[in-house]
Design a protein around this motif. Structure first.
Motif, PDB file in Angstrom:
ATOM      1  N   THR A  58       0.728  -0.845   0.079  1.00 53.58           N
ATOM      2  CA  THR A  58      -0.100  -0.010   0.032  1.00 53.58           C
ATOM      3  C   THR A  58       0.921   1.324   0.128  1.00 53.58           C
ATOM      4  N   ALA A  59       0.167   2.297  -0.498  1.00 55.76           N
ATOM      5  CA  ALA A  59       1.162   3.724  -0.570  1.00 55.76           C
ATOM      6  C   ALA A  59      -0.007   4.710  -0.253  1.00 55.76           C
ATOM      7  N   PRO A  60       0.598   5.906   0.391  1.00 63.16           N
ATOM      8  CA  PRO A  60      -0.595   6.990   0.525  1.00 63.16           C
ATOM      9  C   PRO A  60      -1.109   7.586  -0.592  1.00 63.16           C
ATOM     10  N   ASP A  61      -0.608   7.463  -1.792  1.00 66.97           N
ATOM     11  CA  ASP A  61      -1.170   8.053  -3.035  1.00 66.97           C
ATOM     12  C   ASP A  61      -0.710   7.550  -4.289  1.00 66.97           C
ATOM     13  N   GLU A  62      -1.161   7.778  -5.555  1.00 67.28           N
ATOM     14  CA  GLU A  62      -0.748   7.423  -6.590  1.00 67.28           C
ATOM     15  C   GLU A  62       0.532   7.855  -7.236  1.00 67.28           C
TER      16      GLU A  62
END
Length: 135
Positions: free
Chosen positions: A33-37
């Motif tokens: 998972t990552a905070p944004d694209e």
């Protein structure tokens, strides 16, 4: 009668596992998972460029609910799903930890047990067995 049926089934399954070929269980999927694209795309480009992943899918707009420091949190994130060679997972993990903004980033993986053989072959062609440890 049941014992005979189980023996026949066992022999059949054993032959199918043996016939999976030399590439059986050499493929894995990793989920991060990552905070944004933007963060996800940067990590994905780096992994594919370094030949640590054959393909990274970026799935936007997921919601993660988790316990952190004794508090229940709910955050919008993106999910990266990558296909790779199982043997490079340790180097892939180190690359992600080095380039990810989270203190403790989610990096989990599982083996691919079955799939379209030409696609699985492409993964192995795209991700060499030996990769440079310093990325």
């Amino acid at each position: 009668m049941t014992i005979i049926a189980l023996e026949v089934l066992s022999r059949h399954l054993s032959k199918r596992i043996v016939n999976c070929g030399p590439h059986f269980r050499m493929h894995s999927m990793a989920f991060i998972t990552a905070p944004d694209e933007e963060v996800a795309k940067n990590i994905a480009r780096g992994l594919v460029s370094a030949k640590l992943a054959a393909c990274v899918n970026i799935i936007p707009k997921i919601t993660s609910v988790y316990n952190w420091d004794g508090k229940i949190n709910e955050d919008s994130e993106v999910l990266m799903m990558m296909k790779t060679r199982t043997s490079v997972l340790p180097v892939l993990t180190e690359y992600v930890k080095k380039h990810h903004p989270y203190k403790v980033c989610e990096i989990i993986s599982t083996k691919i047990l079955q799939g379209n053989q030409p696609y699985l072959d492409w993964i192995l062609e795209s991700v060499p067995e030996k990769v440079v440890d310093e990325l």
